[in-house]
Design a protein around this motif. Structure first.
Motif, PDB file in Angstrom:
ATOM      1  N   VAL A 215     -27.756 -14.573 -53.288  1.00 22.04           N
ATOM      2  CA  VAL A 215     -27.389 -13.272 -52.740  1.00 22.04           C
ATOM      3  C   VAL A 215     -27.857 -13.252 -51.288  1.00 22.04           C
ATOM      4  N   SER A 216     -26.956 -12.877 -50.401  1.00 17.53           N
ATOM      5  CA  SER A 216     -27.293 -12.712 -48.990  1.00 17.53           C
ATOM      6  C   SER A 216     -27.541 -11.231 -48.754  1.00 17.53           C
ATOM      7  N   VAL A 217     -28.701 -10.912 -48.225  1.00 15.50           N
ATOM      8  CA  VAL A 217     -29.089  -9.518 -48.039  1.00 15.50           C
ATOM      9  C   VAL A 217     -29.199  -9.217 -46.553  1.00 15.50           C
ATOM     10  N   SER A 218     -28.509  -8.165 -46.140  1.00 11.80           N
ATOM     11  CA  SER A 218     -28.651  -7.631 -44.783  1.00 11.80           C
ATOM     12  C   SER A 218     -29.177  -6.214 -44.926  1.00 11.80           C
ATOM     13  N   PHE A 219     -30.024  -5.809 -44.002  1.00 13.62           N
ATOM     14  CA  PHE A 219     -30.516  -4.439 -44.055  1.00 13.62           C
ATOM     15  C   PHE A 219     -30.871  -3.951 -42.661  1.00 13.62           C
ATOM     16  N   VAL A 220     -30.866  -2.628 -42.544  1.00 15.11           N
ATOM     17  CA  VAL A 220     -31.215  -1.978 -41.293  1.00 15.11           C
ATOM     18  C   VAL A 220     -32.077  -0.760 -41.624  1.00 15.11           C
ATOM     19  N   ALA A 221     -33.107  -0.547 -40.823  1.00 14.65           N
ATOM     20  CA  ALA A 221     -34.049   0.556 -41.025  1.00 14.65           C
ATOM     21  C   ALA A 221     -34.247   1.287 -39.697  1.00 14.65           C
ATOM     22  N   PRO A 222     -33.220   1.975 -39.208  1.00 18.22           N
ATOM     23  CA  PRO A 222     -33.281   2.531 -37.857  1.00 18.22           C
ATOM     24  C   PRO A 222     -34.329   3.618 -37.651  1.00 18.22           C
TER      25      PRO A 222
ATOM     26  N   TRP B  40     -37.033 -16.806 -35.552  1.00 10.78           N
ATOM     27  CA  TRP B  40     -36.414 -16.319 -34.332  1.00 10.78           C
ATOM     28  C   TRP B  40     -37.477 -15.680 -33.444  1.00 10.78           C
ATOM     29  N   SER B  41     -37.314 -15.813 -32.127  1.00 13.23           N
ATOM     30  CA  SER B  41     -38.241 -15.201 -31.177  1.00 13.23           C
ATOM     31  C   SER B  41     -37.494 -14.929 -29.870  1.00 13.23           C
ATOM     32  N   GLU B  42     -37.832 -13.793 -29.235  1.00 12.91           N
ATOM     33  CA  GLU B  42     -37.148 -13.418 -27.995  1.00 12.91           C
ATOM     34  C   GLU B  42     -38.034 -12.462 -27.190  1.00 12.91           C
ATOM     35  N   ARG B  43     -37.781 -12.418 -25.881  1.00 14.61           N
ATOM     36  CA  ARG B  43     -38.484 -11.488 -24.979  1.00 14.61           C
ATOM     37  C   ARG B  43     -37.460 -10.542 -24.374  1.00 14.61           C
ATOM     38  N   SER B  44     -37.916  -9.306 -24.105  1.00 17.27           N
ATOM     39  CA  SER B  44     -37.035  -8.320 -23.483  1.00 17.27           C
ATOM     40  C   SER B  44     -37.868  -7.210 -22.858  1.00 17.27           C
ATOM     41  N   GLN B  45     -37.277  -6.544 -21.862  1.00 14.05           N
ATOM     42  CA  GLN B  45     -37.882  -5.341 -21.300  1.00 14.05           C
ATOM     43  C   GLN B  45     -37.179  -4.088 -21.797  1.00 14.05           C
ATOM     44  N   ASP B  46     -36.120  -4.251 -22.573  1.00 17.83           N
ATOM     45  CA  ASP B  46     -35.316  -3.145 -23.078  1.00 17.83           C
ATOM     46  C   ASP B  46     -35.875  -2.666 -24.426  1.00 17.83           C
ATOM     47  N   GLU B  47     -36.511  -1.491 -24.422  1.00 16.81           N
ATOM     48  CA  GLU B  47     -37.136  -0.985 -25.643  1.00 16.81           C
ATOM     49  C   GLU B  47     -36.109  -0.687 -26.736  1.00 16.81           C
ATOM     50  N   ALA B  48     -34.921  -0.226 -26.383  1.00 14.96           N
ATOM     51  CA  ALA B  48     -33.880   0.041 -27.380  1.00 14.96           C
ATOM     52  C   ALA B  48     -33.491  -1.242 -28.105  1.00 14.96           C
ATOM     53  N   GLN B  49     -33.382  -2.328 -27.372  1.00  9.97           N
ATOM     54  CA  GLN B  49     -33.065  -3.622 -27.981  1.00  9.97           C
ATOM     55  C   GLN B  49     -34.196  -4.070 -28.910  1.00  9.97           C
ATOM     56  N   VAL B  50     -35.421  -3.842 -28.498  1.00  9.75           N
ATOM     57  CA  VAL B  50     -36.588  -4.206 -29.308  1.00  9.75           C
ATOM     58  C   VAL B  50     -36.577  -3.445 -30.630  1.00  9.75           C
ATOM     59  N   ARG B  51     -36.237  -2.159 -30.588  1.00 11.87           N
ATOM     60  CA  ARG B  51     -36.150  -1.356 -31.815  1.00 11.87           C
ATOM     61  C   ARG B  51     -35.142  -1.961 -32.786  1.00 11.87           C
ATOM     62  N   VAL B  52     -33.993  -2.375 -32.275  1.00  7.94           N
ATOM     63  CA  VAL B  52     -32.964  -2.985 -33.126  1.00  7.94           C
ATOM     64  C   VAL B  52     -33.481  -4.293 -33.708  1.00  7.94           C
ATOM     65  N   TRP B  53     -34.106  -5.119 -32.894  1.00  4.43           N
ATOM     66  CA  TRP B  53     -34.630  -6.396 -33.371  1.00  4.43           C
ATOM     67  C   TRP B  53     -35.675  -6.205 -34.468  1.00  4.43           C
ATOM     68  N   MET B  54     -36.508  -5.185 -34.325  1.00  3.21           N
ATOM     69  CA  MET B  54     -37.586  -4.944 -35.295  1.00  3.21           C
ATOM     70  C   MET B  54     -37.079  -4.401 -36.627  1.00  3.21           C
TER      71      MET B  54
ATOM     72  N   THR C 183     -33.721  -4.687 -37.981  1.00  2.00           N
ATOM     73  CA  THR C 183     -32.467  -5.225 -38.502  1.00  2.00           C
ATOM     74  C   THR C 183     -32.649  -6.684 -38.915  1.00  2.00           C
ATOM     75  N   PHE C 184     -32.205  -7.006 -40.120  1.00  2.00           N
ATOM     76  CA  PHE C 184     -32.173  -8.388 -40.592  1.00  2.00           C
ATOM     77  C   PHE C 184     -30.789  -8.650 -41.169  1.00  2.00           C
ATOM     78  N   ASP C 185     -30.225  -9.814 -40.857  1.00  4.06           N
ATOM     79  CA  ASP C 185     -28.900 -10.187 -41.342  1.00  4.06           C
ATOM     80  C   ASP C 185     -28.972 -11.459 -42.169  1.00  4.06           C
ATOM     81  N   ASN C 186     -28.275 -11.437 -43.271  1.00  3.87           N
ATOM     82  CA  ASN C 186     -28.051 -12.616 -44.117  1.00  3.87           C
ATOM     83  C   ASN C 186     -29.328 -13.340 -44.531  1.00  3.87           C
TER      84      ASN C 186
END
Length: 180
Positions: A39-46, A112-126, A128-131
């Motif tokens: 089973v592949s599980v994707s989820f989002v917790a906005p 996975w690992s990434e750097r950003s200064q965009d807080e909105a993008q960071v919220r999505v990364w924290m 959201t998980f796919d597959n």
């Protein structure tokens, strides 16, 4: 007769509290997809990246969201857990440069690992998980009901609870039937 009244009031209050808790929406939206034996599980917790979480991140302390995924088969007495997996996302703000460092792990392995200064993008990364692939030891039975439950534990906690048992910081569930 007087001794029974407080007990009745207590049970009525507990029943009312249970109804209020049952009306609260799950903050984690779960989407399972059955493929082969897994089973592949994707989820989002906005909604779990709250103002309190934002305040902790801004201090430069690392914040970790640990998600526990369970593939379960419902039964009359006790649901059977077929497989359990743990994924996590962590963020740390470098207060000197203003860059957020975000990483995701599956079990003990960084995936996975990434750097950003965009807080909105960071919220999505924290949040959201796919597959995320979960494969039970036994094959999924055809025409059987299953569900995936995702529970969240955030660290560090900003609040203290007197409740003696562990408490989820969020949860979600998706039911499905295996059709073959």
């Amino acid at each position: 007769m007087i001794g029974r009244r407080p007990l009745a009031i207590g049970w009525t209050w507990l029943a009312g509290a249970g109804v209020v808790l049952a009306l609260v929406d799950d903050p984690i939206r779960v989407t399972p997809v059955v493929a082969d034996r897994a089973v592949s599980v994707s989820f989002v917790a906005p909604t779990v990246f709250s103002d309190d979480t934002h305040a902790v991140v801004q201090t430069g302390l690392p914040v970790t969201f640990t998600y526990t995924l369970e593939l379960r088969r419902p039964s009359f007495l006790m649901d059977d857990t077929r497989v359990r997996a743990t994924v996590s996302s962590a963020v740390k703000l470098d207060t000197l440069t203003g860059f957020y460092q975000v990483s995701k792990s599956h079990g003990d392995r960084v995936i996975w690992s990434e750097r950003s200064q965009d807080e909105a993008q960071v919220r999505v990364w924290m949040t959201t998980f796919d597959n995320i692939r979960v494969e039970p030891a036994l094959p999924l039975e055809p025409n059987a009901d299953y569900y995936v439950r995702v529970r969240l534990h955030a660290s560090p906690r900003r609040t203290f609870s007197l409740w003696p048992f562990g408490r989820d910081d969020g949860s979600g569930r998706a039911d499905f039937t295996v059709i073959r």
